[in-house]
Design a protein around this motif. Structure first.
Motif, PDB file in Angstrom:
ATOM      1  N   LEU A 137       2.629   2.621 -12.759  1.00  0.00           N
ATOM      2  CA  LEU A 137       2.935   1.837 -13.961  1.00  0.00           C
ATOM      3  C   LEU A 137       4.435   1.957 -14.185  1.00  0.00           C
ATOM      4  O   LEU A 137       4.917   2.986 -14.661  1.00  0.00           O
ATOM      5  CB  LEU A 137       2.139   2.376 -15.147  1.00  0.00           C
ATOM      6  CG  LEU A 137       2.278   1.648 -16.467  1.00  0.00           C
ATOM      7  CD1 LEU A 137       1.791   0.204 -16.347  1.00  0.00           C
ATOM      8  CD2 LEU A 137       1.507   2.374 -17.557  1.00  0.00           C
ATOM      9  N   THR A 138       5.170   0.915 -13.829  1.00  0.00           N
ATOM     10  CA  THR A 138       6.617   1.038 -13.742  1.00  0.00           C
ATOM     11  C   THR A 138       7.321  -0.274 -14.087  1.00  0.00           C
ATOM     12  O   THR A 138       6.696  -1.341 -14.057  1.00  0.00           O
ATOM     13  CB  THR A 138       6.999   1.485 -12.314  1.00  0.00           C
ATOM     14  OG1 THR A 138       8.405   1.642 -12.216  1.00  0.00           O
ATOM     15  CG2 THR A 138       6.505   0.510 -11.269  1.00  0.00           C
ATOM     16  N   THR A 139       8.597  -0.183 -14.387  1.00  0.00           N
ATOM     17  CA  THR A 139       9.384  -1.390 -14.631  1.00  0.00           C
ATOM     18  C   THR A 139       9.823  -2.039 -13.329  1.00  0.00           C
ATOM     19  O   THR A 139      10.222  -3.197 -13.318  1.00  0.00           O
ATOM     20  CB  THR A 139      10.644  -1.069 -15.464  1.00  0.00           C
ATOM     21  OG1 THR A 139      11.388  -0.049 -14.793  1.00  0.00           O
ATOM     22  CG2 THR A 139      10.277  -0.626 -16.861  1.00  0.00           C
ATOM     23  N   SER A 140       9.728  -1.309 -12.236  1.00  0.00           N
ATOM     24  CA  SER A 140      10.207  -1.822 -10.951  1.00  0.00           C
ATOM     25  C   SER A 140       9.292  -2.908 -10.394  1.00  0.00           C
ATOM     26  O   SER A 140       8.079  -2.736 -10.313  1.00  0.00           O
ATOM     27  CB  SER A 140      10.301  -0.687  -9.929  1.00  0.00           C
ATOM     28  OG  SER A 140      10.599  -1.216  -8.653  1.00  0.00           O
ATOM     29  N   SER A 141       9.894  -4.006  -9.993  1.00  0.00           N
ATOM     30  CA  SER A 141       9.139  -5.046  -9.288  1.00  0.00           C
ATOM     31  C   SER A 141       9.654  -5.164  -7.851  1.00  0.00           C
ATOM     32  O   SER A 141       9.411  -6.157  -7.175  1.00  0.00           O
ATOM     33  CB  SER A 141       9.238  -6.378 -10.029  1.00  0.00           C
ATOM     34  OG  SER A 141      10.588  -6.750 -10.169  1.00  0.00           O
ATOM     35  N   SER A 142      10.333  -4.131  -7.398  1.00  0.00           N
ATOM     36  CA  SER A 142      10.893  -4.090  -6.052  1.00  0.00           C
ATOM     37  C   SER A 142       9.782  -4.135  -5.005  1.00  0.00           C
ATOM     38  O   SER A 142       8.822  -3.372  -5.081  1.00  0.00           O
ATOM     39  CB  SER A 142      11.710  -2.800  -5.890  1.00  0.00           C
ATOM     40  OG  SER A 142      11.822  -2.420  -4.548  1.00  0.00           O
ATOM     41  N   GLU A 143       9.931  -5.025  -4.030  1.00  0.00           N
ATOM     42  CA  GLU A 143       8.955  -5.118  -2.934  1.00  0.00           C
ATOM     43  C   GLU A 143       8.846  -3.787  -2.195  1.00  0.00           C
ATOM     44  O   GLU A 143       7.770  -3.394  -1.759  1.00  0.00           O
ATOM     45  CB  GLU A 143       9.327  -6.242  -1.969  1.00  0.00           C
ATOM     46  CG  GLU A 143       9.015  -7.624  -2.509  1.00  0.00           C
ATOM     47  CD  GLU A 143       7.534  -7.853  -2.750  1.00  0.00           C
ATOM     48  OE1 GLU A 143       6.687  -7.413  -1.952  1.00  0.00           O
ATOM     49  OE2 GLU A 143       7.207  -8.490  -3.779  1.00  0.00           O
ATOM     50  N   LYS A 144       9.967  -3.094  -2.061  1.00  0.00           N
ATOM     51  CA  LYS A 144       9.963  -1.792  -1.384  1.00  0.00           C
ATOM     52  C   LYS A 144       9.106  -0.792  -2.162  1.00  0.00           C
ATOM     53  O   LYS A 144       8.304  -0.061  -1.573  1.00  0.00           O
ATOM     54  CB  LYS A 144      11.387  -1.265  -1.228  1.00  0.00           C
ATOM     55  CG  LYS A 144      11.442   0.085  -0.548  1.00  0.00           C
ATOM     56  CD  LYS A 144      12.860   0.618  -0.464  1.00  0.00           C
ATOM     57  CE  LYS A 144      12.831   2.010   0.143  1.00  0.00           C
ATOM     58  NZ  LYS A 144      14.038   2.764  -0.086  1.00  0.00           N
ATOM     59  N   ASP A 145       9.267  -0.741  -3.492  1.00  0.00           N
ATOM     60  CA  ASP A 145       8.478   0.186  -4.309  1.00  0.00           C
ATOM     61  C   ASP A 145       6.987  -0.152  -4.244  1.00  0.00           C
ATOM     62  O   ASP A 145       6.140   0.739  -4.158  1.00  0.00           O
ATOM     63  CB  ASP A 145       8.952   0.166  -5.765  1.00  0.00           C
ATOM     64  CG  ASP A 145      10.283   0.869  -5.955  1.00  0.00           C
ATOM     65  OD1 ASP A 145      10.693   1.650  -5.061  1.00  0.00           O
ATOM     66  OD2 ASP A 145      10.928   0.625  -6.990  1.00  0.00           O
ATOM     67  N   ILE A 146       6.678  -1.448  -4.286  1.00  0.00           N
ATOM     68  CA  ILE A 146       5.272  -1.874  -4.212  1.00  0.00           C
ATOM     69  C   ILE A 146       4.695  -1.460  -2.860  1.00  0.00           C
ATOM     70  O   ILE A 146       3.621  -0.840  -2.784  1.00  0.00           O
ATOM     71  CB  ILE A 146       5.153  -3.399  -4.424  1.00  0.00           C
ATOM     72  CG1 ILE A 146       5.579  -3.766  -5.846  1.00  0.00           C
ATOM     73  CG2 ILE A 146       3.732  -3.881  -4.130  1.00  0.00           C
ATOM     74  CD1 ILE A 146       5.796  -5.253  -6.076  1.00  0.00           C
ATOM     75  N   PHE A 147       5.421  -1.765  -1.772  1.00  0.00           N
ATOM     76  CA  PHE A 147       4.952  -1.411  -0.435  1.00  0.00           C
ATOM     77  C   PHE A 147       4.776   0.097  -0.299  1.00  0.00           C
ATOM     78  O   PHE A 147       3.741   0.576   0.201  1.00  0.00           O
ATOM     79  CB  PHE A 147       5.926  -1.936   0.633  1.00  0.00           C
ATOM     80  CG  PHE A 147       5.530  -1.535   2.026  1.00  0.00           C
ATOM     81  CD1 PHE A 147       4.535  -2.230   2.708  1.00  0.00           C
ATOM     82  CD2 PHE A 147       6.129  -0.448   2.646  1.00  0.00           C
ATOM     83  CE1 PHE A 147       4.151  -1.848   3.980  1.00  0.00           C
ATOM     84  CE2 PHE A 147       5.753  -0.072   3.919  1.00  0.00           C
ATOM     85  CZ  PHE A 147       4.760  -0.767   4.593  1.00  0.00           C
ATOM     86  N   MET A 148       5.773   0.872  -0.714  1.00  0.00           N
ATOM     87  CA  MET A 148       5.714   2.334  -0.580  1.00  0.00           C
ATOM     88  C   MET A 148       4.565   2.922  -1.400  1.00  0.00           C
ATOM     89  O   MET A 148       3.938   3.898  -0.985  1.00  0.00           O
ATOM     90  CB  MET A 148       7.050   2.969  -0.994  1.00  0.00           C
ATOM     91  CG  MET A 148       8.176   2.690  -0.020  1.00  0.00           C
ATOM     92  SD  MET A 148       7.852   3.261   1.666  1.00  0.00           S
ATOM     93  CE  MET A 148       7.749   5.017   1.416  1.00  0.00           C
TER      94      MET A 148
END
Length: 147
Positions: free
Chosen positions: A92-103
């Motif tokens: 549950l995060t503010t990040s919408s980074s594809e890298k963060d989602i993938f990781m």
């Protein structure tokens, strides 16, 4: 019925307060513990430091952008540990980074939710988490954790 134990790993005071407010209004009894960085999360799970009397949570809400250990590091620790890997982890995060989602999914997160920026939408997301993960999903019973 025993309360559902949720561990919130979050460093934003505002998000902590809003999450507490939604869970206080929940139809089910929820025990909410909060830690504010990744090291505290690991200490909580291992009953170390200030968390000697902690209990293994039924569900974990984990931010990615945390001090000391980031959310991905905490997720890797949880999912790589036989004692904790059964715990559903919601990123549950503010990040919408594809890298963060993938990781997150690469390291076995159960789901990834980007926090909305406005208060009403954020509270709606927490309510939906509560409705699905606590009211609908069947979580393992604590008596089966260490068999």
């Amino acid at each position: 019925m025993e309360p559902i134990h949720v561990l919130l790993v979050e460093d934003s005071e505002g998000d902590i307060l809003l999450t507490k407010e939604v869970f206080e209004d929940a139809k089910i009894v929820i025990k909410l513990d909060v830690v504010k960085d990744g090291k505290q999360a690991v200490d909580f799970l291992n009953k170390q430091g200030n968390y000697l009397n902690s209990e293994i949570p039924d569900l974990l809400l984990l931010d990615i952008n945390l001090p000391k250990k980031n959310g991905i590091e905490v997720l890797k620790y949880i999912k790589g540990n036989g004692v904790f890997k059964h715990i559903p982890v919601i990123m549950l995060t503010t990040s919408s980074s594809e890298k963060d989602i993938f990781m997150s999914y690469q390291n076995y997160a159960n789901c990834y939710i980007t926090k909305p920026v406005d208060i009403d939408s954020f509270m709606d997301v927490i309510t939906k988490i509560e409705n699905f993960w606590i009211s609908v999903v069947k979580l393992p019973t604590r008596k089966n954790y260490f068999k």
